[in-house]
Design a protein around this motif. Structure first.
Motif, PDB file in Angstrom:
ATOM      1  N   LEU A 195      -0.749   7.317 -11.811  1.00  0.00           N
ATOM      2  CA  LEU A 195      -0.012   7.756 -10.708  1.00  0.00           C
ATOM      3  C   LEU A 195      -0.381   9.260 -10.010  1.00  0.00           C
ATOM      4  O   LEU A 195      -0.365   9.568  -8.739  1.00  0.00           O
ATOM      5  N   THR A 196      -0.337  10.018 -11.025  1.00  0.00           N
ATOM      6  CA  THR A 196      -0.800  11.494 -10.774  1.00  0.00           C
ATOM      7  C   THR A 196      -1.652  11.539 -10.082  1.00  0.00           C
ATOM      8  O   THR A 196      -2.162  12.182  -9.227  1.00  0.00           O
ATOM      9  N   TYR A 197      -2.923  10.992 -10.663  1.00  0.00           N
ATOM     10  CA  TYR A 197      -4.230  11.172 -10.072  1.00  0.00           C
ATOM     11  C   TYR A 197      -4.183  10.551  -8.648  1.00  0.00           C
ATOM     12  O   TYR A 197      -4.960  11.431  -7.486  1.00  0.00           O
ATOM     13  N   LEU A 198      -3.556   9.615  -8.307  1.00  0.00           N
ATOM     14  CA  LEU A 198      -3.582   8.590  -7.016  1.00  0.00           C
ATOM     15  C   LEU A 198      -2.945   9.620  -5.921  1.00  0.00           C
ATOM     16  O   LEU A 198      -3.188   9.578  -4.781  1.00  0.00           O
ATOM     17  N   LEU A 199      -1.972  10.488  -6.601  1.00  0.00           N
ATOM     18  CA  LEU A 199      -1.252  11.169  -5.463  1.00  0.00           C
ATOM     19  C   LEU A 199      -1.571  12.507  -5.505  1.00  0.00           C
ATOM     20  O   LEU A 199      -0.810  13.209  -4.349  1.00  0.00           O
ATOM     21  N   LEU A 200      -2.221  13.154  -6.038  1.00  0.00           N
ATOM     22  CA  LEU A 200      -2.757  14.438  -6.316  1.00  0.00           C
ATOM     23  C   LEU A 200      -3.048  14.696  -4.499  1.00  0.00           C
ATOM     24  O   LEU A 200      -2.883  15.863  -4.214  1.00  0.00           O
ATOM     25  N   PRO A 201      -3.990  13.852  -4.134  1.00  0.00           N
ATOM     26  CA  PRO A 201      -4.341  14.214  -2.648  1.00  0.00           C
ATOM     27  C   PRO A 201      -3.302  14.673  -1.866  1.00  0.00           C
ATOM     28  O   PRO A 201      -3.365  15.479  -0.892  1.00  0.00           O
ATOM     29  N   LEU A 202      -2.242  14.014  -1.747  1.00  0.00           N
ATOM     30  CA  LEU A 202      -1.039  14.138  -1.019  1.00  0.00           C
ATOM     31  C   LEU A 202      -0.396  15.418  -1.312  1.00  0.00           C
ATOM     32  O   LEU A 202       0.229  15.961  -0.257  1.00  0.00           O
ATOM     33  N   LEU A 203      -0.267  15.513  -2.520  1.00  0.00           N
ATOM     34  CA  LEU A 203       0.426  16.907  -2.982  1.00  0.00           C
ATOM     35  C   LEU A 203      -0.444  18.084  -2.611  1.00  0.00           C
ATOM     36  O   LEU A 203       0.235  18.955  -2.473  1.00  0.00           O
ATOM     37  N   HIS A 204      -1.739  17.776  -2.558  1.00  0.00           N
ATOM     38  CA  HIS A 204      -2.520  19.155  -2.282  1.00  0.00           C
ATOM     39  C   HIS A 204      -2.279  19.571  -0.740  1.00  0.00           C
ATOM     40  O   HIS A 204      -2.688  20.665  -0.420  1.00  0.00           O
ATOM     41  N   LYS A 228      -0.100   3.186  -2.413  1.00  0.00           N
ATOM     42  CA  LYS A 228      -0.257   2.697  -1.116  1.00  0.00           C
ATOM     43  C   LYS A 228       0.955   2.628  -0.512  1.00  0.00           C
ATOM     44  O   LYS A 228       1.114   2.985   0.625  1.00  0.00           O
ATOM     45  N   TRP A 229       1.935   2.451  -1.311  1.00  0.00           N
ATOM     46  CA  TRP A 229       3.418   2.003  -0.278  1.00  0.00           C
ATOM     47  C   TRP A 229       3.848   3.370  -0.225  1.00  0.00           C
ATOM     48  O   TRP A 229       4.303   3.674   0.788  1.00  0.00           O
ATOM     49  N   CYS A 230       3.581   4.443  -0.995  1.00  0.00           N
ATOM     50  CA  CYS A 230       4.078   5.805  -0.661  1.00  0.00           C
ATOM     51  C   CYS A 230       3.410   6.390   0.372  1.00  0.00           C
ATOM     52  O   CYS A 230       4.063   6.917   1.408  1.00  0.00           O
ATOM     53  N   SER A 231       2.121   6.027   0.688  1.00  0.00           N
ATOM     54  CA  SER A 231       1.233   6.524   1.742  1.00  0.00           C
ATOM     55  C   SER A 231       1.511   5.915   3.221  1.00  0.00           C
ATOM     56  O   SER A 231       1.412   6.362   4.272  1.00  0.00           O
ATOM     57  N   THR A 232       2.339   4.843   3.032  1.00  0.00           N
ATOM     58  CA  THR A 232       2.860   3.963   4.285  1.00  0.00           C
ATOM     59  C   THR A 232       3.937   4.707   4.969  1.00  0.00           C
ATOM     60  O   THR A 232       4.463   4.686   5.798  1.00  0.00           O
ATOM     61  N   HIS A 233       4.794   5.699   4.073  1.00  0.00           N
ATOM     62  CA  HIS A 233       6.046   6.118   4.413  1.00  0.00           C
ATOM     63  C   HIS A 233       5.871   7.632   4.736  1.00  0.00           C
ATOM     64  O   HIS A 233       6.612   8.135   5.297  1.00  0.00           O
ATOM     65  N   THR A 234       4.803   8.399   4.003  1.00  0.00           N
ATOM     66  CA  THR A 234       4.796   9.663   4.277  1.00  0.00           C
ATOM     67  C   THR A 234       3.529  10.300   3.877  1.00  0.00           C
ATOM     68  O   THR A 234       2.695   9.891   2.550  1.00  0.00           O
ATOM     69  N   LEU A 260       5.696  -0.566 -13.725  1.00  0.00           N
ATOM     70  CA  LEU A 260       4.532   0.244 -13.847  1.00  0.00           C
ATOM     71  C   LEU A 260       3.677   0.022 -14.937  1.00  0.00           C
ATOM     72  O   LEU A 260       2.545   0.552 -15.022  1.00  0.00           O
ATOM     73  N   SER A 261       4.224  -0.795 -15.929  1.00  0.00           N
ATOM     74  CA  SER A 261       3.143  -1.169 -17.062  1.00  0.00           C
ATOM     75  C   SER A 261       2.220  -2.223 -16.766  1.00  0.00           C
ATOM     76  O   SER A 261       1.317  -2.433 -17.693  1.00  0.00           O
ATOM     77  N   ILE A 262       2.230  -2.854 -15.731  1.00  0.00           N
ATOM     78  CA  ILE A 262       1.440  -3.891 -15.324  1.00  0.00           C
ATOM     79  C   ILE A 262       0.281  -3.430 -14.569  1.00  0.00           C
ATOM     80  O   ILE A 262       0.276  -2.181 -13.964  1.00  0.00           O
ATOM     81  N   ASP A 263      -1.091  -4.030 -14.863  1.00  0.00           N
ATOM     82  CA  ASP A 263      -2.167  -3.619 -13.999  1.00  0.00           C
ATOM     83  C   ASP A 263      -1.959  -3.421 -12.507  1.00  0.00           C
ATOM     84  O   ASP A 263      -1.531  -4.263 -11.816  1.00  0.00           O
ATOM     85  N   ASP A 264      -2.679  -2.278 -12.037  1.00  0.00           N
ATOM     86  CA  ASP A 264      -2.698  -1.986 -10.673  1.00  0.00           C
ATOM     87  C   ASP A 264      -1.369  -1.701 -10.019  1.00  0.00           C
ATOM     88  O   ASP A 264      -1.435  -1.420  -8.808  1.00  0.00           O
ATOM     89  N   ALA A 265      -0.390  -1.503 -10.901  1.00  0.00           N
ATOM     90  CA  ALA A 265       1.049  -1.139 -10.440  1.00  0.00           C
ATOM     91  C   ALA A 265       1.101   0.321  -9.682  1.00  0.00           C
ATOM     92  O   ALA A 265       1.722   0.571  -8.672  1.00  0.00           O
ATOM     93  N   ALA A 266       0.267   1.249 -10.441  1.00  0.00           N
ATOM     94  CA  ALA A 266       0.177   2.770  -9.846  1.00  0.00           C
ATOM     95  C   ALA A 266      -0.449   2.641  -8.551  1.00  0.00           C
ATOM     96  O   ALA A 266      -0.054   3.622  -7.687  1.00  0.00           O
ATOM     97  N   SER A 267      -1.438   1.850  -8.469  1.00  0.00           N
ATOM     98  CA  SER A 267      -2.225   1.893  -7.220  1.00  0.00           C
ATOM     99  C   SER A 267      -1.294   1.095  -5.952  1.00  0.00           C
ATOM    100  O   SER A 267      -1.188   1.786  -4.781  1.00  0.00           O
ATOM    101  N   SER A 268      -0.587   0.200  -6.229  1.00  0.00           N
ATOM    102  CA  SER A 268       0.321  -0.509  -5.371  1.00  0.00           C
ATOM    103  C   SER A 268       1.442   0.774  -4.762  1.00  0.00           C
ATOM    104  O   SER A 268       1.968   0.907  -3.526  1.00  0.00           O
ATOM    105  N   VAL A 269       2.019   1.521  -5.862  1.00  0.00           N
ATOM    106  CA  VAL A 269       2.901   2.421  -5.744  1.00  0.00           C
ATOM    107  C   VAL A 269       2.228   3.475  -4.687  1.00  0.00           C
ATOM    108  O   VAL A 269       2.853   4.093  -3.908  1.00  0.00           O
TER     109      VAL A 269
END
Length: 261
Positions: A120-129, A74-80, A63-72
């Motif tokens: 990661l929090t910013y990107l996943l907030l829409p799902l959590l909402h 997107k992966w999360c959204s493919t599962h649920t 998760l310390s590399i660039d765009d890692a949070a974005s990859s996670v």
């Protein structure tokens, strides 16, 4: 009909993150497990699916590399789309004087301890909402409550996580998302070894809490919507005490504890 529940946990392959994964699996949560070690993730996900009637998907990622949070994300959204728990547990420390540690290693630590959590929090907030009730648990440390010489960047990064969590909690107070911050003290997770603190290993062993105990306290506090969760009486006492003692004195004490000369 029981609602399908998913929890995403970073730093899930060992220590507190692993114990939280096992606890949530026992409670019926499907799991999205993120960590660097693919082998450990495979073993954990296979064990969970053998022992509990839940799904356990894994994603090996630094998760310390660039765009890692974005990859996670997107992966999360493919599962649920039913993500109801986000646990930002990934992080590490480096021990030593600021000017003797490499700049690159310290910046990498900041990316993992701070940037990955925020992104990661910013990107996943829409799902959590989208959930009737959702939870965010950010893992900080008792080091967040004071400056710690020889852990200068680490303690500062954990102070950021605590402050950020409280501010985000307030911003989301009228929504279905509850934000909590877990601030454990020394825990048997291998932190000291990775931080390069082997010289202080015997001291750490005297005060270490079990990762399973910290995980249980953290999850209980999260589900009870507590703002700050400090496991253990001594940790509670120390976090309270540093608020009322002179900062210079606290810095002198922590410098002595962590071997600064």
């Amino acid at each position: 009909m029981t609602a399908v529940k998913y929890a995403l946990i970073t730093g899930a392959s060992k220590g507190i993150g692993k114990e939280m994964a096992l606890s949530l699996a026992r409670s019926g949560y499907n799991l999205l497990l993120v960590a660097r070690s693919e082998d450990e993730l495979i073993r954990l996900s296979e064990y969970i699916q053998q022992e509990y009637p839940v799904e356990a998907h894994y994603f090996s990622c630094d998760l310390s590399i660039d765009d890692a949070a974005s990859s996670v994300s997107k992966w999360c959204s493919t599962h649920t789309t039913a993500l109801s728990v986000l646990i930002n547990n990934a992080g590490y420390g480096l021990w030593g004087n600021f000017e003797t540690l490499t700049l690159a290693s310290q910046m990498n630590m900041l990316k993992l301890n701070i940037s990955a959590v925020v992104e990661l929090t910013y990107l996943l907030l829409p799902l959590l909402h989208n959930q009737q009730q959702a939870y965010i648990l950010n893992v900080s440390s008792t080091a967040a409550y004071q400056a710690v010489p020889t852990l200068a960047i680490y303690s500062a990064s954990k102070s950021f996580i605590l402050s950020y969590s409280r501010a985000l909690r307030y911003e989301l107070k009228d929504t279905t998302i509850s934000v909590s911050c877990l601030c454990p003290g020394p825990t048997a997770t291998g932190f000291a070894s990775r931080a390069g603190m082997d010289v202080l290993a015997s001291l750490a062993e005297k005060f270490n809490s079990a990762a399973s105990d910290v995980a249980k306290t953290g999850l209980d506090g999260m589900f009870h919507k507590k703002a700050e969760i400090v496991p253990g009486f001594l940790n509670k006492l120390s976090s309270f005490g540093v608020k009322h003692l002179p900062k210079r004195l606290i810095e002198r004490i922590t410098a002595g504890l962590y071997g600064h000369k």
